[in-house]
Design a protein around this motif. Sequence first.
Motif, PDB file in Angstrom:
ATOM      1  N   LEU A  70       8.375   4.365  -3.924  1.00 21.11           N
ATOM      2  CA  LEU A  70       7.267   4.767  -4.781  1.00 21.11           C
ATOM      3  C   LEU A  70       7.228   6.272  -5.006  1.00 21.11           C
ATOM      4  O   LEU A  70       6.740   6.736  -6.041  1.00 21.11           O
ATOM      5  CB  LEU A  70       5.943   4.275  -4.193  1.00 21.11           C
ATOM      6  N   ILE A  71       7.745   7.052  -4.054  1.00 17.26           N
ATOM      7  CA  ILE A  71       7.899   8.496  -4.285  1.00 17.26           C
ATOM      8  C   ILE A  71       8.853   8.721  -5.450  1.00 17.26           C
ATOM      9  O   ILE A  71       8.574   9.483  -6.389  1.00 17.26           O
ATOM     10  CB  ILE A  71       8.437   9.200  -3.024  1.00 17.26           C
ATOM     11  N   ILE A  72      10.008   8.062  -5.394  1.00 16.09           N
ATOM     12  CA  ILE A  72      11.009   8.181  -6.455  1.00 16.09           C
ATOM     13  C   ILE A  72      10.406   7.757  -7.788  1.00 16.09           C
ATOM     14  O   ILE A  72      10.612   8.401  -8.826  1.00 16.09           O
ATOM     15  CB  ILE A  72      12.245   7.339  -6.099  1.00 16.09           C
ATOM     16  N   ALA A  73       9.630   6.663  -7.786  1.00 22.43           N
ATOM     17  CA  ALA A  73       9.003   6.172  -9.013  1.00 22.43           C
ATOM     18  C   ALA A  73       8.036   7.190  -9.595  1.00 22.43           C
ATOM     19  O   ALA A  73       8.001   7.405 -10.814  1.00 22.43           O
ATOM     20  CB  ALA A  73       8.282   4.860  -8.728  1.00 22.43           C
ATOM     21  N   ALA A  74       7.245   7.822  -8.725  1.00 16.56           N
ATOM     22  CA  ALA A  74       6.263   8.804  -9.200  1.00 16.56           C
ATOM     23  C   ALA A  74       6.950  10.029  -9.793  1.00 16.56           C
ATOM     24  O   ALA A  74       6.532  10.539 -10.842  1.00 16.56           O
ATOM     25  CB  ALA A  74       5.347   9.219  -8.055  1.00 16.56           C
ATOM     26  N   PHE A  75       8.012  10.502  -9.144  1.00 13.26           N
ATOM     27  CA  PHE A  75       8.714  11.679  -9.656  1.00 13.26           C
ATOM     28  C   PHE A  75       9.507  11.356 -10.913  1.00 13.26           C
ATOM     29  O   PHE A  75       9.645  12.194 -11.804  1.00 13.26           O
ATOM     30  CB  PHE A  75       9.619  12.272  -8.570  1.00 13.26           C
ATOM     31  N   GLY A  76      10.012  10.128 -11.002  1.00  7.00           N
ATOM     32  CA  GLY A  76      10.818   9.763 -12.159  1.00  7.00           C
ATOM     33  C   GLY A  76      10.029   9.315 -13.364  1.00  7.00           C
ATOM     34  O   GLY A  76      10.497   9.456 -14.504  1.00  7.00           O
ATOM     35  N   ILE A 105       0.862  -1.192   0.000  1.00  2.92           N
ATOM     36  CA  ILE A 105       0.000   0.000   0.000  1.00  2.92           C
ATOM     37  C   ILE A 105       0.889   1.230   0.000  1.00  2.92           C
ATOM     38  O   ILE A 105       1.892   1.291   0.716  1.00  2.92           O
ATOM     39  CB  ILE A 105      -0.905  -0.006   1.245  1.00  2.92           C
ATOM     40  N   LYS A 106       0.540   2.224  -0.802  1.00  5.96           N
ATOM     41  CA  LYS A 106       1.311   3.461  -0.829  1.00  5.96           C
ATOM     42  C   LYS A 106       1.129   4.208   0.492  1.00  5.96           C
ATOM     43  O   LYS A 106       0.017   4.486   0.919  1.00  5.96           O
ATOM     44  CB  LYS A 106       0.838   4.343  -1.994  1.00  5.96           C
ATOM     45  N   ALA A 107       2.242   4.518   1.154  1.00  5.02           N
ATOM     46  CA  ALA A 107       2.203   5.236   2.428  1.00  5.02           C
ATOM     47  C   ALA A 107       1.799   6.694   2.220  1.00  5.02           C
ATOM     48  O   ALA A 107       2.012   7.260   1.147  1.00  5.02           O
ATOM     49  CB  ALA A 107       3.566   5.159   3.107  1.00  5.02           C
ATOM     50  N   VAL A 119       7.543   0.230 -10.679  1.00  6.19           N
ATOM     51  CA  VAL A 119       8.245  -0.119  -9.439  1.00  6.19           C
ATOM     52  C   VAL A 119       7.353  -0.981  -8.549  1.00  6.19           C
ATOM     53  O   VAL A 119       7.821  -1.943  -7.929  1.00  6.19           O
ATOM     54  CB  VAL A 119       8.718   1.152  -8.715  1.00  6.19           C
ATOM     55  N   LEU A 120       6.075  -0.671  -8.491  1.00  2.99           N
ATOM     56  CA  LEU A 120       5.148  -1.489  -7.712  1.00  2.99           C
ATOM     57  C   LEU A 120       5.102  -2.917  -8.262  1.00  2.99           C
ATOM     58  O   LEU A 120       5.096  -3.895  -7.498  1.00  2.99           O
ATOM     59  CB  LEU A 120       3.759  -0.849  -7.744  1.00  2.99           C
ATOM     60  N   ARG A 132      12.293  -2.212   1.088  1.00  2.00           N
ATOM     61  CA  ARG A 132      12.846  -1.814  -0.208  1.00  2.00           C
ATOM     62  C   ARG A 132      12.636  -2.846  -1.321  1.00  2.00           C
ATOM     63  O   ARG A 132      12.899  -2.556  -2.487  1.00  2.00           O
ATOM     64  CB  ARG A 132      14.359  -1.553  -0.075  1.00  2.00           C
ATOM     65  N   SER A 133      12.232  -4.055  -0.972  1.00  2.00           N
ATOM     66  CA  SER A 133      12.146  -5.126  -1.971  1.00  2.00           C
ATOM     67  C   SER A 133      11.006  -6.074  -1.633  1.00  2.00           C
ATOM     68  O   SER A 133      10.442  -6.036  -0.534  1.00  2.00           O
ATOM     69  CB  SER A 133      13.463  -5.913  -1.994  1.00  2.00           C
TER      70      SER A 133
END
Length: 339
Positions: free
Chosen positions: A293-299, A84-86, A308-309, A271-272
């Motif tokens: 998931l923050i990094i994934a959304a920004f990237g 779940i996304k925090a 990434v999910l 992380r995994s």
Amino acid sequence: MELAEVYNSAREKMKGYCRVCPVCNGVACRGEVPGMGGAGRGASFEANLAAWSKYQLEMRTIHQAKDPNTELELFGQKLTTPIIKAPVTGSTYNMGGSLREEEYANIVVGASKEFGTIAMTGDGADPTMYNSGLEAISEFGGFGIPIIKPREQKEIIRRIQLAEEVGAQAVGVDIDGAGLITMALKGQPVGPKTKEELEEIVNSTELPFILKGVMTLDEARLAAEIGIDTIVVSNHGGRVLDSTPGTADVLPEIVSEVGDRINILVDGGIRSGVDVLKALALGADAVLLARPLIIAAFGGEKEGFKMVLDKITIELKKAMILTGCNSIADIDGNILRKV
């Protein structure tokens, strides 16, 4: 889009806020709050990762778990993954601002729903940030969970009512934000809550109520006693208090104490997919994931987020195959060896 492209893009867009390190362990960003780091020496951030590494997996390959099922039911919803996304806010002062708060909320809520899981949205030092999450939840048919900072009672209850109006699946308070420096810097009063105050909040809504930020047995028992539906074992990603235990250090004893009475989620240093499996084996019903998931959304926006999910869910499924777990319900402590 390739994963390397997502990470390179995030590194550029989050420059000065997150280095997108090969291993996201809090070393390079110690003390960077606001930012993506941990409080003080960053010891709590680092302790979260270290705690998961204390467990190894028992590899088993003589069994029928050839195509494990990662689905589960939580908050009345069937989810495709226990990830779940925090709840996170503060695009401008934590992540660099290349995405507006509304854009970020729409990405994480929408991409989570499309993937088959659910996102938690946050509250922040700018009071309008909570509304950005609510608007995204409303846009996607109520498929999301707003989490409120431990503000004054009337402010929390007002925000709960707003969550009810958009049809949110549940609502909660991240009480571990009681000492968050970003709130103090912006003049937004937050603080601890008494048992009576929590009871008032829980009784103000019919929605399942989540208390995020439980790290001790006494507070886990208290949460169960006053009718809280779900707790999150969390030290706020190590961002509020230096020198706390890692969440995996306290998760097993909390599960042993109240796991048969309430839902238990966990975050911090995951992380995994292997980390997810360890958390479930220690008794968590699901996990919250933030920084990856923050990094994934920004990237990579929605595509990067789902990529990434999917990567971490596939890692979980592979680890389930090699530990003999055919479903989430099959996962237990027998697959773990403590170092």
